[in-house]
Design an enzyme around this catalytic site. Structure first.
Site, mmCIF file in Angstrom:
data_model
loop_
_atom_site.group_PDB
_atom_site.id
_atom_site.type_symbol
_atom_site.label_atom_id
_atom_site.label_comp_id
_atom_site.label_asym_id
_atom_site.label_seq_id
_atom_site.Cartn_x
_atom_site.Cartn_y
_atom_site.Cartn_z
ATOM 1 N N THR A 274 -41.554 105.524 10.696
ATOM 2 C CA THR A 274 -42.741 106.369 10.534
ATOM 3 C C THR A 274 -42.424 107.549 9.613
ATOM 4 O O THR A 274 -43.165 107.810 8.657
ATOM 5 C CB THR A 274 -43.160 106.914 11.907
ATOM 6 O OG1 THR A 274 -41.976 107.330 12.602
ATOM 7 C CG2 THR A 274 -43.887 105.885 12.720
ATOM 8 N N PHE A 405 -51.132 110.571 14.207
ATOM 9 C CA PHE A 405 -50.162 110.705 15.292
ATOM 10 C C PHE A 405 -50.715 110.201 16.620
ATOM 11 O O PHE A 405 -50.186 110.521 17.682
ATOM 12 C CB PHE A 405 -49.702 112.164 15.414
ATOM 13 C CG PHE A 405 -48.828 112.605 14.278
ATOM 14 C CD1 PHE A 405 -47.498 112.218 14.223
ATOM 15 C CD2 PHE A 405 -49.326 113.386 13.243
ATOM 16 C CE1 PHE A 405 -46.672 112.604 13.164
ATOM 17 C CE2 PHE A 405 -48.520 113.779 12.182
ATOM 18 C CZ PHE A 405 -47.182 113.379 12.148
ATOM 19 N N CYS A 412 -48.327 111.154 19.673
ATOM 20 C CA CYS A 412 -46.900 111.193 19.334
ATOM 21 C C CYS A 412 -46.220 112.438 19.896
ATOM 22 O O CYS A 412 -46.604 113.559 19.579
ATOM 23 C CB CYS A 412 -46.780 111.195 17.816
ATOM 24 S SG CYS A 412 -45.084 111.232 17.267
HETATM 25 C C1 HEM Z 1 -44.483 110.752 10.484
HETATM 26 C C2 HEM Z 1 -43.865 110.408 11.580
HETATM 27 C C3 HEM Z 1 -44.537 109.823 12.802
HETATM 28 C C4 HEM Z 1 -45.771 109.232 12.924
HETATM 29 C C5 HEM Z 1 -46.813 109.007 11.834
HETATM 30 C C6 HEM Z 1 -45.918 108.847 14.305
HETATM 31 C C7 HEM Z 1 -47.045 108.239 14.832
HETATM 32 C C8 HEM Z 1 -47.206 107.933 16.176
HETATM 33 C C9 HEM Z 1 -48.385 107.323 16.726
HETATM 34 C C10 HEM Z 1 -49.619 106.891 15.932
HETATM 35 C C11 HEM Z 1 -48.190 107.204 18.058
HETATM 36 C C12 HEM Z 1 -49.171 106.574 19.064
HETATM 37 C C13 HEM Z 1 -48.955 105.103 19.131
HETATM 38 C C14 HEM Z 1 -49.917 104.359 19.984
HETATM 39 O O1 HEM Z 1 -50.998 104.859 20.298
HETATM 40 O O2 HEM Z 1 -49.598 103.218 20.336
HETATM 41 C C15 HEM Z 1 -46.880 107.728 18.360
HETATM 42 C C16 HEM Z 1 -46.323 107.775 19.619
HETATM 43 C C17 HEM Z 1 -45.014 108.154 19.855
HETATM 44 N N1 HEM Z 1 -44.122 108.662 18.944
HETATM 45 FE FE1 HEM Z 1 -44.463 109.048 17.001
HETATM 46 N N2 HEM Z 1 -44.771 109.196 14.979
HETATM 47 C C18 HEM Z 1 -43.906 109.807 14.100
HETATM 48 C C19 HEM Z 1 -42.643 110.308 14.375
HETATM 49 C C20 HEM Z 1 -42.033 110.253 15.612
HETATM 50 C C21 HEM Z 1 -40.715 110.763 15.905
HETATM 51 C C22 HEM Z 1 -39.798 111.455 14.898
HETATM 52 C C23 HEM Z 1 -40.463 110.478 17.219
HETATM 53 C C24 HEM Z 1 -39.235 110.775 18.053
HETATM 54 C C25 HEM Z 1 -38.477 111.815 17.887
HETATM 55 C C26 HEM Z 1 -41.636 109.805 17.745
HETATM 56 C C27 HEM Z 1 -41.763 109.384 19.050
HETATM 57 C C28 HEM Z 1 -42.937 108.875 19.585
HETATM 58 C C29 HEM Z 1 -43.065 108.486 20.984
HETATM 59 C C30 HEM Z 1 -41.952 108.562 22.042
HETATM 60 C C31 HEM Z 1 -44.375 108.045 21.155
HETATM 61 C C32 HEM Z 1 -45.005 107.544 22.443
HETATM 62 C C33 HEM Z 1 -45.615 108.721 23.177
HETATM 63 C C34 HEM Z 1 -46.263 108.313 24.499
HETATM 64 O O3 HEM Z 1 -47.014 107.340 24.532
HETATM 65 O O4 HEM Z 1 -46.022 109.025 25.478
HETATM 66 N N3 HEM Z 1 -42.562 109.693 16.740
HETATM 67 N N4 HEM Z 1 -46.291 108.168 17.184
#
Ligand code: HEM
Ligand SMILES: Cc1cc2nc3c(=O)[nH]c(=O)nc-3n(C[C@H](O)[C@H](O)[C@H](O)COP(=O)(O)O)c2cc1C
Length: 795
Positions: A274, A405, A412
């Site tokens: 991502t 996000f 996220c």
């Molecule tokens: C530009 C960078 C990033 C983008 C665009 C992004 C985007 C997203 C999106 C769209 C979701 C929701 C997914 C869903 O609904 O199924 C998500 C969830 C999540 N992201 Fe990111 N992410 C990024 C960076 C990161 C980073 C750096 C980490 C960890 C350090 C991370 C950890 C997580 C986690 C653990 C979730 C699940 C949260 C939950 O459901 O409780 N992400 N992310």
């Protein structure tokens, strides 16, 4: 179909396989977007007997973001990813699995503004490695942008999450963990698309899949066990430390080893492609839009100059964040998110029916281009529209129009992490390089894996302003003092703050998940004595329910989370809300509120502090000052807070309660002690002297001789034959050369251990970590030729 609803448009399908052939398995999102162009904002597909609905207008996405009616759907690929990380945060089914809530509550503080700020040095370390690699490759070498940003994202995550170095920039071969993770993700995708054939046919792939999972888990588990056994315990404050130490504020439980491993791997999976995709698209977009490129570079030059980049500089950037926001709008690296209805529902004002549990995909890749929100030039890359004020206005006028996000409670958690890392990386690259396409005729191709990224995108990087790789290295490594303790916000000792009892008492409460509001509340308590007040209570807001003091002023500092109170303010806010019709419930309470928030949560910006401020007045309280506030997006939270504290809060308190400024009354737990450990490591009868004059006695050509005058401490006499030792003070170039020789990062610390029970005779500091730079600079002699024995050891 429900009575009164219309059928959802659906492309004709084939018997058995349905619409399977409408989807290109190598580029499914691009197929789905094309179908949306053809069939409209909502359509339904039948894939081998299972139906799924796809929406792509802002209006429908907005409706589906309502968590009272819909929740995240763990789709077919994520179900496969669960084979490796089970109920880790990303792949969990959500609140129905207790580990999700527990991990979410324990980890939210670890991703709060203060924690992320404290990760800056580690992020800087890895961004410097990328920058130096590109500098050393030189301007003729094509750079595979996405590969290097993936190295950056993975190494940054591993270092910040668990103090582990993949060292991807130093090795040609990928680390076994990274190889296993790549294989695992590709195969998870393949398995989700497998036709239902006997498992014998997939035996080899299955074995490799199991082996990859085992490798990932073994590496993470190894890191976890090493950390647990560390003696003395590690003082690092990374995500692993938060997971080991954190207690769920709701249940008091901790995360077990399995849950920690699941989430460590989850961060690496969720955060690497991502972030790397976002950075790659951002660089592509800037290269295609030279005006934006120049604006971004000009801003970086103005704010960061030519010196080392600090966290405060990164927080001052305005245009670069707008570039990243616009990049994520035009090229969402996660192009779709899955939702499902909690019960049978209708959409679009009752027009279409969807069943509970049916998969509904929000096609962000198209919804983010909806002209109803973004106008006729929605497809164009125009960062100006994402500058702070505009962005705040658009996201307020069109809720949920920018969702890269994700949504609500399942949004996220790593967003602030990715944001700081990406801003720092963009700033460092723009500060030091000029970029161009390797192939000027390159047309964007998008590669789809679990995320989207540019395919076959190569650039060349030319150092700016006559920089050489060696000069650049110095520029980057000079950052230790600026990015070290100076970046950290001092925390104040609560007990010290509460010891004063002079002056009028005040009660201070905070609502805080990740520590910012708590740190500010501590600050008020510590500053109170200087203004003639003292804090008799300094506690979470929940401690103030169901009784607020009426005999002394009450100061409240609180944040909001998704429009809800922080965990330690829930009881209080519920209680206060239940009093709202009682106009005298808080009569007699004089209060002031300070709000912390982040404007990206446009709908619920400062929601809880505003609510508390209004309810207290509605229930008869006396508002002492207008609510103060700050926005984490600006990066000036503590400056804003101090301006309010010194300019508004204490003047008003002094006016009403007659406090007097007290000289020297300020409390601070931070004291400074200056020591010269080098001198104290010498034998006890050795003392330091001062060189008061030094000039050459010889002229060029002949061997150099110096006249030195040395002033001894007044109580010391020098007799002929006494020893005079000259301690080393090495040149920066020699220190840097030595650090390179041993591959030490600029911020490495060295601990010299003496053998147990020995009385080591050395001038080196024993058993205490010191910056390698300092040890090499002042404790060892680097100027002398190495002896034979030393050369042998170094071979
Ligand atoms: C530009 C960078 C990033 C983008 C665009 C992004 C985007 C997203 C999106 C769209 C979701 C929701 C997914 C869903 O609904 O199924 C998500 C969830 C999540 N992201 Fe990111 N992410 C990024 C960076 C990161 C980073 C750096 C980490 C960890 C350090 C991370 C950890 C997580 C986690 C653990 C979730 C699940 C949260 C939950 O459901 O409780 N992400 N992310
Ligand atoms: C998951 C999450 C949700 C948030 N939701 C909101 C919100 O609804 N409104 C807001 O103004 N700020 C929101 N913020 C920003 C925080 O309130 C802000 O960073 C605040 O400074 C945190 O204070 P604390 O460190 O004391 O918990 C959110 C932050 C996170 C990480």
């Amino acid at each position: 179909m429900d009575a009164g609803t219309e059928p959802i448009p659906s492309p004709p399908g084939l018997p058995l396989v349905g619409n399977l052939r409408d989807i290109d398995s190598t580029a499914p999102i691009q197929s789905l977007v094309r179908l949306a162009d053809q069939y409209g904002d909502i359509y339904r597909l039948n894939i081998v007997g299972r139906t799924a609905v796809f929406v792509s207008s802002h209006a429908l996405v907005n409706e589906l973001c309502d968590e009272k009616r819909f929740k995240k759907n763990v789709g077919s690929v994520l179900k496969q990813v669960r084979n490796g990380v089970h109920d880790g945060l990303f792949t969990s089914f959500g609140a129905e699995e207790p580990n999700w809530g527990k991990a979410h509550r324990i980890l939210t503080p670890a991703f709060g503004p203060l924690s992320i700020r404290n990760m800056f040095d580690d992020m800087h370390d890895i961004a410097s490695q990328l920058t130096l690699k590109w500098a050393r490759q030189g301007p003729l070498e094509p750079i595979h942008v996405t590969d290097d940003f993936t190295r950056l994202a993975l190494d940054t995550l591993a270092l910040c999450a668990m103090d582990y170095r993949f060292n991807s920039f130093y090795t040609k071969e990928m680390h076994p963990f990274i190889r296993a993770m790549g294989g695992f993700l590709v195969e998870s995708g393949n398995r989700s698309r497998r036709p239902p054939l006997p498992s014998m046919l997939y035996k080899r792939a299955d074995l490799q899949y199991e082996a990859d999972i085992a490798t990932m888990r073994a590496v993470s588990d190894g890191v976890l066990q090493t950390r647990k056994q560390q003696n003395p315990p590690s003082s690092r404050k990374d995500l692993l430390a938060a997971m080991l130490a954190g207690k769920d504020p709701r249940t008091g439980e901790t995360l077990d080893d399995d849950a920690i491993t699941n989430n460590l791997i989850t961060f690496l999976i969720a955060g690497h492609e991502t972030t790397s995709g976002m950075l790659s698209f951002a660089l592509f977009d800037l290269l295609r839009h030279l005006e934006a490129y120049q604006n971004a570079q000009k801003e970086v030059d103005n704010i960061c100059g030519k010196g080392p980049i600090t966290v405060d500089m990164v927080n001052k950037l305005k245009f670069v964040p707008a570039v990243l926001r616009e990049t994520l709008r035009v090229h969402s690296t996660i192009p779709a998110i899955g939702m499902t209805a909690l019960k049978d529902e209708t959409l679009a004002g009752g027009k279409y029916a969807v069943r509970a549990g049916e998969a509904i995909t929000l096609l962000l890749a198209k919804a983010h281009l909806d002209p109803a929100v973004w106008g006729d030039d929605a497809r164009e890359f125009r960062p100006e529209r994402m500058l702070d004020d505009n962005f705040a206005r658009i996201t307020k006028e069109h809720p949920n129009c920018w969702k890269p996000f994700g949504n609500g409670s399942r949004a996220c958690i790593g967003r602030p992490f990715a944001w700081q890392e990406a801003l720092l990386t963009m700033a460092m690259l723009l500060q030091n390089f000029n970029f161009r396409f390797d192939d000027a005729s390159y047309q964007l191709r998008v590669k789809e894996t679990l995320t989207m990224k540019p395919d076959g995108f190569f650039i060349r990087a030319q150092l700016r302003n006559g920089l050489t790789p060696t000069l650049l290295e110095k520029r980057l490594s000079g950052s230790s003092s600026e990015t070290g303790s100076g970046n950290r916000t001092p925390t104040l000792d609560k007990e010290a703050a509460l010891t004063s009892t002079t002056g009028q008492a005040i009660s201070i409460y905070y609502g805080s998940n990740s520590g910012t509001c708590e740190a500010m509340a501590n600050r008020i308590a510590a500053d109170a004595p200087a203004h003639g007040f003292h804090a008799d209570v300094l506690a979470p807001l929940d401690a103030a329910h169901p009784n607020l003091p009426k005999d002394r002023p009450v100061i409240i500092v609180t944040a909001s989370y998704e429009g809800e109170p922080p965990d330690n303010a829930r009881l209080f806010v519920n209680w206060l809300s239940s009093l709202k019709d009682d106009a005298s419930a808080t009569k007699g309470t004089a209060y002031a509120v300070f709000a912390c928030g982040h404007r990206d949560w446009a709908q619920t910006f400062h929601k809880i502090p505003k609510l508390v401020d209004e309810l207290l007045e509605q229930c008869g309280g006396e508002r002492l000052v207008p609510m103060g506030g700050t926005d984490a997006a600006d990066g000036n939270m503590f400056e804003d807070f101090e301006t309010w504290e010194d300019g508004v809060l204490f003047p008003a308190l002094k006016k009403k309660y007659g406090g007097q400024d007290v000289e020297g009354g300020a409390l601070s737990s931070l004291t400074i002690e200056i020591t010269t450990p080098r001198a104290s490591n010498l034998r006890q009868d050795v003392r330091e002297a001062i060189v008061v004059a030094a000039y050459p006695l010889t002229e060029g050509g002949s061997a150099r001789r110096m006249h030195l005058e040395i002033q001894l401490p007044s109580d010391i006499k020098y007799s002929a034959g006494d020893y005079l030792a000259v301690l080393p003070f090495n040149r920066q170039a020699s220190i840097m050369r030595t650090m390179r020789r041993f591959r030490l990062p600029w911020d490495a610390h060295i601990t010299v251990h003496a053998p147990k029970g020995s009385d080591a005779q050395t001038n080196l500091p024993i058993n205490t970590p010191l910056p390698a730079y300092g040890v090499l600079g002042a404790y060892v002699e680097l100027g002398q030729p190495a002896t034979k024995r030393v050369s042998f050891v170094l071979r």
